[in-house]
Write a protein that holds these residues in place. Structure first.
Motif, short mmCIF file in Angstrom:
data_model
loop_
_atom_site.label_atom_id
_atom_site.label_comp_id
_atom_site.label_asym_id
_atom_site.label_seq_id
_atom_site.Cartn_x
_atom_site.Cartn_y
_atom_site.Cartn_z
N ASN B 98 0.84 -1.22 0.00
CA ASN B 98 0.00 0.00 0.00
C ASN B 98 0.86 1.26 0.00
N TRP B 99 1.90 1.24 0.81
CA TRP B 99 2.80 2.39 0.87
C TRP B 99 3.45 2.63 -0.51
N THR B 100 3.88 1.54 -1.14
CA THR B 100 4.52 1.65 -2.45
C THR B 100 3.55 2.22 -3.49
N ASN B 101 2.32 1.73 -3.46
CA ASN B 101 1.33 2.24 -4.42
C ASN B 101 1.02 3.71 -4.16
N GLU B 102 1.02 4.10 -2.87
CA GLU B 102 0.82 5.51 -2.54
C GLU B 102 2.00 6.35 -3.04
N LEU B 103 3.19 5.82 -2.87
CA LEU B 103 4.38 6.50 -3.39
C LEU B 103 4.26 6.73 -4.90
N PHE B 104 3.81 5.70 -5.62
CA PHE B 104 3.66 5.82 -7.08
C PHE B 104 2.69 6.96 -7.43
N GLU B 105 1.59 7.03 -6.67
CA GLU B 105 0.60 8.09 -6.91
C GLU B 105 1.17 9.47 -6.65
N ILE B 106 1.91 9.59 -5.55
CA ILE B 106 2.49 10.90 -5.19
C ILE B 106 3.55 11.30 -6.21
N LEU B 107 4.31 10.34 -6.67
CA LEU B 107 5.30 10.64 -7.71
C LEU B 107 4.60 11.13 -8.98
N ASP B 108 3.53 10.42 -9.38
CA ASP B 108 2.79 10.84 -10.58
C ASP B 108 2.34 12.29 -10.48
N ALA B 109 1.92 12.67 -9.27
CA ALA B 109 1.40 14.02 -9.08
C ALA B 109 2.52 15.05 -8.91
N SER B 110 3.75 14.59 -8.74
CA SER B 110 4.83 15.52 -8.38
C SER B 110 5.88 15.71 -9.47
N VAL B 111 5.88 14.84 -10.47
CA VAL B 111 6.92 14.94 -11.51
C VAL B 111 6.42 15.77 -12.68
N GLU B 112 7.36 16.29 -13.46
CA GLU B 112 6.99 16.92 -14.71
C GLU B 112 6.73 15.80 -15.71
N LYS B 113 5.52 15.83 -16.29
CA LYS B 113 5.12 14.73 -17.17
C LYS B 113 5.96 14.66 -18.44
N PHE B 114 6.05 13.48 -18.98
CA PHE B 114 6.72 13.24 -20.26
C PHE B 114 8.19 13.63 -20.25
N GLN B 115 8.79 13.58 -19.07
CA GLN B 115 10.25 13.74 -18.96
C GLN B 115 10.85 12.37 -18.66
N GLU B 116 12.16 12.33 -18.61
CA GLU B 116 12.84 11.07 -18.29
C GLU B 116 12.82 10.85 -16.78
N ASN B 117 11.68 10.51 -16.26
CA ASN B 117 11.56 10.28 -14.82
C ASN B 117 11.76 8.79 -14.53
N HIS B 118 12.53 8.53 -13.53
CA HIS B 118 12.97 7.16 -13.32
C HIS B 118 13.04 6.83 -11.82
N LEU B 119 12.45 5.73 -11.44
CA LEU B 119 12.55 5.29 -10.05
C LEU B 119 13.26 3.94 -9.99
N SER B 120 14.36 3.91 -9.26
CA SER B 120 15.08 2.65 -9.07
C SER B 120 14.85 2.15 -7.65
N VAL B 121 14.53 0.89 -7.55
CA VAL B 121 14.31 0.30 -6.23
C VAL B 121 15.34 -0.81 -6.04
N MET B 122 16.03 -0.76 -4.94
CA MET B 122 17.00 -1.82 -4.66
C MET B 122 16.62 -2.48 -3.35
N ILE B 123 16.45 -3.79 -3.41
CA ILE B 123 15.99 -4.53 -2.23
C ILE B 123 17.15 -5.35 -1.69
N GLN B 124 17.45 -5.12 -0.45
CA GLN B 124 18.54 -5.85 0.17
C GLN B 124 17.95 -6.68 1.30
N ALA B 125 17.71 -7.93 1.02
CA ALA B 125 17.03 -8.79 1.99
C ALA B 125 18.02 -9.71 2.66
#
Lengths: 182, 182
Positions: B98-125
Motif C-alpha cells: 500500500n505504501w509503495t502504491n501511494e508512493l507511485f501516486e504521489i510521484l505521478d502528481a509531483s513529476v513533470e510529465k513526459f520527462q525522463e523520470n525514473h525510479l530505481s528500487v534496490m531490495i537488500q534482503a
C-alpha cells in the motif's frame, strides 16, 4: 477444479515458457545455426499472435482455461489455434469455460498417464457462427465417460457432436445450435 | 488506486514485454550481430532471474506492485534490483505494498510529465534485516508532498529515511525500526 491464478503465478509460468523459448534460441546460436534461430523467432511470433487472437475473442474465461491448461498438472498437453478471429458476441463464456474445464478433468481420468496424450483445439470464429474443433490423440483407457460427457449439450444454444471415437483418437466439435438449424 | 490484474491482462503485458526483447534479438540478428544477440540474451536471463528473486521474497503484494508498475500509465519508469534475497519473514506485505502504491501516486502528481523520470528500487534482503533503497531521478515540480509522505513511518516496525532531496533527485530508504535500534 478450476484454479485461480494470481499475478505472480501467471508471471512465473509465462517467464518459464519464454525462458524455454530463449534457451532454444541460445542453443542454436551457440551452434552457429543462425538461420534456425530466425525460423524459431518466426515460430514464436506466430504463437504469440495466436495467443493474442485467443485473448481477443471476447471469451476471457474460456481463453484463460486454454492459456493456463499446460501449467496445471494434466496428463495431456494442449495446443490451440485460432483460425478466424471475429470478436464473439453471442456465446456464454462461463458455460463454455466450465465445460472446457470439465472436459480437462474427464480427459485426465480417461487417458493412460505419462503417454503422449495431446489435445488440439481449433477455434473458427466467423461473424455468423463459431465452431470449436477438438482433436485428442493418445491412449485412452476409458472412452465411455467421454462419450457420455459429449452427449450432453452445453446449454440451450451450444451443442457437441463427436465425429470420431477410438481408443487412440477422439474428435468432436462444439457448435451453436441456431447455426446448425440454418 | 491499485488495479487488480486478471490472467489475460497479465499475459498480454508479459507477452508485450517479451516480444520487445525478441524484437531486439531479431533486429541484431538481421544485422548479423551474433555476439550482441548473445549479450542481449545474457541480459534477459539476468532480468528474469531478478524477477524470480523478487517473486520469491515472500512479499507477494509488494512484488506485484513492482512487477506491474510499468504497465500502468505512470509518469515515471521503474526498475528494481534484488541484491540479496533471503525469504523475508517479518514484514507486513500489505502495508509495504500500500505504501509503495501511494508512493507511485504521489510521484505521478509531483513529476513533470513526459520527462525522463525514473525510479530505481534496490531490495537488500538479509537474514537479519531488510532494506529498500529508492532513488528517483528526473524532474520534480513539487517536492513538499513527497517530503511530507516520507516523514510518516509505514507502521510501528517500518520507517523511512530520506537521504537526498533536490528538484532532480530523491533518495530514501525503508528500514525496519527494530533493526535500526541494534
Amino acid at each position: 477444479m478450476k484454479k485461480e491464478w494470481d499475478t505472480l503465478e501467471v508471471l512465473k509460468h509465462a517467464r518459464h515458457d519464454w525462458l524455454n523459448r530463449l534457451q532454444l534460441i541460445q542453443g542454436n546460436l551457440s551452434l552457429n545455426k543462425v538461420d534456425r534461430v530466425k525460423e524459431i523467432i518466426g515460430e514464436i511470433i506466430v504463437e504469440a499472435r495466436q495467443e493474442a487472437q485467443l485473448t481477443n475473442l471476447n471469451l476471457p474465461q474460456f481463453a484463460s482455461a486454454q492459456l493456463t491448461c499446460n501449467w496445471d498438472q494434466h496428463y495431456f498437453r494442449l495446443d490451440y489455434e485460432v483460425n478466424k478471429s471475429s470478436t464473439i458476441q453471442h456465446l456464454d463464456d462461463k458455460v463454455l469455460a466450465n465445460w472446457t474445464n470439465e472436459l480437462f478433468e474427464i480427459l485426465d481420468a480417461s487417458v493412460e498417464k505419462f503417454q503422449e496424450n495431446h489435445l488440439s483445439v481449433m477455434i473458427q470464429a466467423d461473424e455468423e457462427e463459431t465452431r470449436f474443433f477438438f482433436d485428442f490423440s493418445g491412449i485412452l483407457i476409458n472412452t465411455s465417460n467421454i462419450i457420455q460427457f459429449l452427449e450432453k449439450p452445453l446449454n440451450s444454444t451450444m451443442s457437441v457432436r463427436a465425429t470420431a471415437v477410438t481408443d487412440e483418437e477422439i474428435s468432436f466439435e462444439v457448435f451453436t445450435i441456431a447455426a446448425e438449424r440454418v
